[in-house]
Design a protein around this motif. Structure first.
Motif, PDB file in Angstrom:
ATOM      1  N   VAL A 130      -1.971  11.857 -12.510  1.00  0.00           N
ATOM      2  CA  VAL A 130      -1.724  10.898 -13.630  1.00  0.00           C
ATOM      3  C   VAL A 130      -0.524  10.168 -12.943  1.00  0.00           C
ATOM      4  CG1 VAL A 130      -0.814  10.563 -16.079  1.00  0.00           C
ATOM      5  CG2 VAL A 130      -2.299  12.344 -15.543  1.00  0.00           C
ATOM      6  N   LEU A 131      -0.648   8.955 -12.913  1.00  0.00           N
ATOM      7  CA  LEU A 131       0.229   8.000 -12.390  1.00  0.00           C
ATOM      8  C   LEU A 131       1.104   7.055 -13.214  1.00  0.00           C
ATOM      9  CD1 LEU A 131      -2.066   6.600  -9.540  1.00  0.00           C
ATOM     10  CD2 LEU A 131      -0.563   8.789  -9.361  1.00  0.00           C
ATOM     11  N   LYS A 132       2.319   6.487 -12.780  1.00  0.00           N
ATOM     12  CA  LYS A 132       3.238   5.490 -13.643  1.00  0.00           C
ATOM     13  C   LYS A 132       2.857   4.434 -12.685  1.00  0.00           C
ATOM     14  CE  LYS A 132       7.606   4.106 -15.000  1.00  0.00           C
ATOM     15  NZ  LYS A 132       8.998   4.332 -15.028  1.00  0.00           N
ATOM     16  N   LEU A 133       2.210   3.350 -13.292  1.00  0.00           N
ATOM     17  CA  LEU A 133       1.809   2.152 -12.776  1.00  0.00           C
ATOM     18  C   LEU A 133       2.934   1.102 -12.897  1.00  0.00           C
ATOM     19  CD1 LEU A 133      -1.857   1.905 -13.189  1.00  0.00           C
ATOM     20  CD2 LEU A 133      -0.781   3.304 -11.239  1.00  0.00           C
ATOM     21  N   ALA A 134       3.249   0.396 -11.808  1.00  0.00           N
ATOM     22  CA  ALA A 134       4.266  -0.961 -12.035  1.00  0.00           C
ATOM     23  C   ALA A 134       3.613  -1.857 -11.060  1.00  0.00           C
ATOM     24  CB  ALA A 134       5.446  -0.478 -11.597  1.00  0.00           C
ATOM     25  N   PRO A 135       3.941  -3.392 -11.327  1.00  0.00           N
ATOM     26  CA  PRO A 135       3.588  -4.475 -10.549  1.00  0.00           C
ATOM     27  C   PRO A 135       3.793  -4.159  -8.996  1.00  0.00           C
ATOM     28  CG  PRO A 135       4.656  -5.224 -12.455  1.00  0.00           C
ATOM     29  CD  PRO A 135       4.798  -3.857 -12.432  1.00  0.00           C
ATOM     30  N   ASP A 136       4.719  -3.381  -8.583  1.00  0.00           N
ATOM     31  CA  ASP A 136       5.060  -3.340  -7.184  1.00  0.00           C
ATOM     32  C   ASP A 136       5.329  -1.740  -6.837  1.00  0.00           C
ATOM     33  OD1 ASP A 136       7.362  -2.871  -8.494  1.00  0.00           O
ATOM     34  OD2 ASP A 136       8.673  -4.196  -7.226  1.00  0.00           O
ATOM     35  N   SER A 137       5.007  -0.505  -7.668  1.00  0.00           N
ATOM     36  CA  SER A 137       5.334   0.521  -7.542  1.00  0.00           C
ATOM     37  C   SER A 137       4.218   1.431  -8.226  1.00  0.00           C
ATOM     38  CB  SER A 137       6.646   1.059  -7.662  1.00  0.00           C
ATOM     39  OG  SER A 137       6.860   1.024  -9.138  1.00  0.00           O
ATOM     40  N   ILE A 138       4.047   2.591  -7.549  1.00  0.00           N
ATOM     41  CA  ILE A 138       3.290   3.618  -8.237  1.00  0.00           C
ATOM     42  C   ILE A 138       4.105   5.055  -7.984  1.00  0.00           C
ATOM     43  CG2 ILE A 138       1.041   5.051  -8.172  1.00  0.00           C
ATOM     44  CD1 ILE A 138      -0.263   2.422  -6.877  1.00  0.00           C
ATOM     45  N   ALA A 139       4.264   5.842  -9.178  1.00  0.00           N
ATOM     46  CA  ALA A 139       4.674   7.216  -9.223  1.00  0.00           C
ATOM     47  C   ALA A 139       3.893   8.278  -9.558  1.00  0.00           C
ATOM     48  CB  ALA A 139       6.154   7.051  -9.746  1.00  0.00           C
ATOM     49  N   GLU A 140       3.802   9.431  -8.880  1.00  0.00           N
ATOM     50  CA  GLU A 140       2.996  10.350  -9.487  1.00  0.00           C
ATOM     51  C   GLU A 140       3.469  10.915 -10.729  1.00  0.00           C
ATOM     52  OE1 GLU A 140       0.195  14.277  -8.187  1.00  0.00           O
ATOM     53  OE2 GLU A 140       1.072  12.975  -6.547  1.00  0.00           O
ATOM     54  N   LYS A 141       2.985  11.202 -12.049  1.00  0.00           N
ATOM     55  CA  LYS A 141       3.788  12.090 -13.058  1.00  0.00           C
ATOM     56  C   LYS A 141       3.318  13.299 -13.241  1.00  0.00           C
ATOM     57  CE  LYS A 141       3.464   9.601 -16.904  1.00  0.00           C
ATOM     58  NZ  LYS A 141       3.235   8.319 -18.032  1.00  0.00           N
ATOM     59  N   THR A 149       0.007   3.086 -17.075  1.00  0.00           N
ATOM     60  CA  THR A 149      -0.389   4.581 -16.724  1.00  0.00           C
ATOM     61  C   THR A 149      -1.866   4.714 -15.866  1.00  0.00           C
ATOM     62  OG1 THR A 149       0.621   5.488 -18.633  1.00  0.00           O
ATOM     63  CG2 THR A 149      -1.045   6.933 -17.407  1.00  0.00           C
ATOM     64  N   GLY A 150      -2.053   5.217 -15.008  1.00  0.00           N
ATOM     65  CA  GLY A 150      -3.275   5.266 -14.365  1.00  0.00           C
ATOM     66  C   GLY A 150      -3.823   6.671 -14.068  1.00  0.00           C
ATOM     67  N   VAL A 151      -5.034   7.223 -13.911  1.00  0.00           N
ATOM     68  CA  VAL A 151      -5.480   8.514 -13.714  1.00  0.00           C
ATOM     69  C   VAL A 151      -6.287   8.174 -12.316  1.00  0.00           C
ATOM     70  CG1 VAL A 151      -6.984  10.242 -14.534  1.00  0.00           C
ATOM     71  CG2 VAL A 151      -5.527   8.951 -16.232  1.00  0.00           C
ATOM     72  N   ALA A 152      -5.895   9.024 -11.493  1.00  0.00           N
ATOM     73  CA  ALA A 152      -6.637   8.536 -10.156  1.00  0.00           C
ATOM     74  C   ALA A 152      -7.573  10.200  -9.884  1.00  0.00           C
ATOM     75  CB  ALA A 152      -5.641   8.655  -9.058  1.00  0.00           C
ATOM     76  N   THR A 153      -8.513   9.935  -9.279  1.00  0.00           N
ATOM     77  CA  THR A 153      -9.510  10.893  -9.146  1.00  0.00           C
ATOM     78  C   THR A 153      -9.598  11.150  -7.744  1.00  0.00           C
ATOM     79  OG1 THR A 153     -11.393   9.519  -8.938  1.00  0.00           O
ATOM     80  CG2 THR A 153     -11.449  10.383 -10.886  1.00  0.00           C
ATOM     81  N   ARG A 154      -9.401  12.614  -7.573  1.00  0.00           N
ATOM     82  CA  ARG A 154      -9.418  13.188  -6.003  1.00  0.00           C
ATOM     83  C   ARG A 154     -10.574  14.153  -5.822  1.00  0.00           C
ATOM     84  NH1 ARG A 154      -3.215  15.291  -5.619  1.00  0.00           N
ATOM     85  NH2 ARG A 154      -4.222  16.336  -4.155  1.00  0.00           N
ATOM     86  N   ASN A 155     -11.638  13.489  -5.428  1.00  0.00           N
ATOM     87  CA  ASN A 155     -12.790  14.045  -5.188  1.00  0.00           C
ATOM     88  C   ASN A 155     -12.813  15.136  -4.079  1.00  0.00           C
ATOM     89  OD1 ASN A 155     -13.785  12.343  -7.099  1.00  0.00           O
ATOM     90  ND2 ASN A 155     -15.392  11.597  -5.737  1.00  0.00           N
ATOM     91  N   GLY A 156     -12.158  15.061  -3.372  1.00  0.00           N
ATOM     92  CA  GLY A 156     -11.762  16.011  -2.113  1.00  0.00           C
ATOM     93  C   GLY A 156     -11.463  17.285  -2.609  1.00  0.00           C
ATOM     94  N   THR A 190       0.825  -1.093  -0.055  1.00  0.00           N
ATOM     95  CA  THR A 190       0.124   0.088   0.122  1.00  0.00           C
ATOM     96  C   THR A 190       0.930   1.332   0.108  1.00  0.00           C
ATOM     97  OG1 THR A 190      -1.822  -1.151   1.284  1.00  0.00           O
ATOM     98  CG2 THR A 190      -1.758   1.290   1.207  1.00  0.00           C
ATOM     99  N   ILE A 191       0.620   2.184  -1.002  1.00  0.00           N
ATOM    100  CA  ILE A 191       1.461   3.287  -1.135  1.00  0.00           C
ATOM    101  C   ILE A 191       0.559   4.668  -0.569  1.00  0.00           C
ATOM    102  CG2 ILE A 191       2.850   4.519  -2.737  1.00  0.00           C
ATOM    103  CD1 ILE A 191       3.176   1.744  -4.266  1.00  0.00           C
ATOM    104  N   ASP A 192       1.112   5.246   0.106  1.00  0.00           N
ATOM    105  CA  ASP A 192       0.647   6.732   0.478  1.00  0.00           C
ATOM    106  C   ASP A 192       0.785   7.297  -0.897  1.00  0.00           C
ATOM    107  OD1 ASP A 192      -0.315   6.057   2.799  1.00  0.00           O
ATOM    108  OD2 ASP A 192       1.843   6.381   3.785  1.00  0.00           O
ATOM    109  N   LEU A 193       0.084   8.090  -1.287  1.00  0.00           N
ATOM    110  CA  LEU A 193       0.019   8.905  -2.514  1.00  0.00           C
ATOM    111  C   LEU A 193      -0.492  10.394  -2.471  1.00  0.00           C
ATOM    112  CD1 LEU A 193       0.780   8.118  -5.480  1.00  0.00           C
ATOM    113  CD2 LEU A 193      -1.735   8.056  -5.914  1.00  0.00           C
ATOM    114  N   VAL A 194      -1.387  10.752  -1.695  1.00  0.00           N
ATOM    115  CA  VAL A 194      -2.060  12.193  -1.661  1.00  0.00           C
ATOM    116  C   VAL A 194      -2.665  12.132  -0.077  1.00  0.00           C
ATOM    117  CG1 VAL A 194      -2.821  12.309  -3.894  1.00  0.00           C
ATOM    118  CG2 VAL A 194      -4.341  11.398  -2.162  1.00  0.00           C
ATOM    119  N   PRO A 195      -2.520  13.646   0.241  1.00  0.00           N
ATOM    120  CA  PRO A 195      -3.447  13.588   1.772  1.00  0.00           C
ATOM    121  C   PRO A 195      -4.640  13.307   1.782  1.00  0.00           C
ATOM    122  CG  PRO A 195      -2.650  15.823   0.740  1.00  0.00           C
ATOM    123  CD  PRO A 195      -2.440  14.788  -0.365  1.00  0.00           C
TER     124      PRO A 195
END
Length: 192
Positions: free
Chosen positions: A171-182, A158-165, A137-142
């Protein structure tokens, strides 16, 4: 949850959560079975279920539950149930993060990403046959950003994450064991 005179509250002594498996390939739709004691969200987004491409497994997230300390309130839940759709049984329950919500799966069905709405994190799940395990589990945003869902591109990179708050998308770089915000962008709200 019930609503009376415009006031939403919890039902007294609610029955256990359940899921119903439907065959949408025929008309009328056929009910294949119902399973009890599968945690689901008291309230939450509609993308809390993902099915593997071969239709053998379903992942069901529970973003909220009745607060055990105060039955009149809800609390964040962190459960993802792994359901064998053919055998109609729960194979496993994984603990991801607070507010487990939107689930997306890679096209090859080998990984899934769970947005943990109340924690601001994403959990990566690895899928091998009928075995599903939490990679990390990776902390990504507040947490206040209310991360709701990660849509996965067809190539799974690639992933696109919605932040409703806070009205943003990441826009995210996705891998089998990591996530990085682009990149992160604000989204303009419009009235209809």
């Amino acid at each position: 949850v019930k609503q009376e005179n415009g006031v939403t509250s919890n039902v007294d002594n609610p029955p256990p959560d359940s899921i119903t498996i439907l065959d949408l390939g025929q008309s009328p739709v056929k009910v294949l079975g119902t399973m009890n004691n599968v945690p689901g969200s008291v309230v939450g987004p509609p993308l809390s279920v993902a099915i593997t491409p071969d239709e053998s497994l379903a992942l069901v997230a529970a973003s909220s539950k009745i607060d055990p300390a105060d039955k009149t309130k809800t609390a964040a839940d962190n459960k993802v149930s792994v359901i064998d759709l053919k055998g109609q049984k729960v194979l496993d329950t994984l603990n991801t993060g607070a507010g487990a919500a939107g689930i997306s799966m890679t096209r090859d069905g080998k990984h899934a990403y769970v947005a943990n709405r109340m924690a601001g994190s994403v959990s990566i799940l690895a899928i091998d046959g009928n075995k599903v395990r939490l990679v990390k589990t990776i902390d990504l945003v507040p947490a206040a950003a209310l991360l709701s869902h990660v849509a996965v591109s067809p190539d799974g990179a690639t992933g696109v994450a919605t932040r409703n708050g806070d009205g943003k998308v990441a826009v995210l770089k996705l891998a089998p064991d990591s996530i990085a915000e682009k990149a992160t962008s604000s989204v303009a709200f419009s009235a209809i």
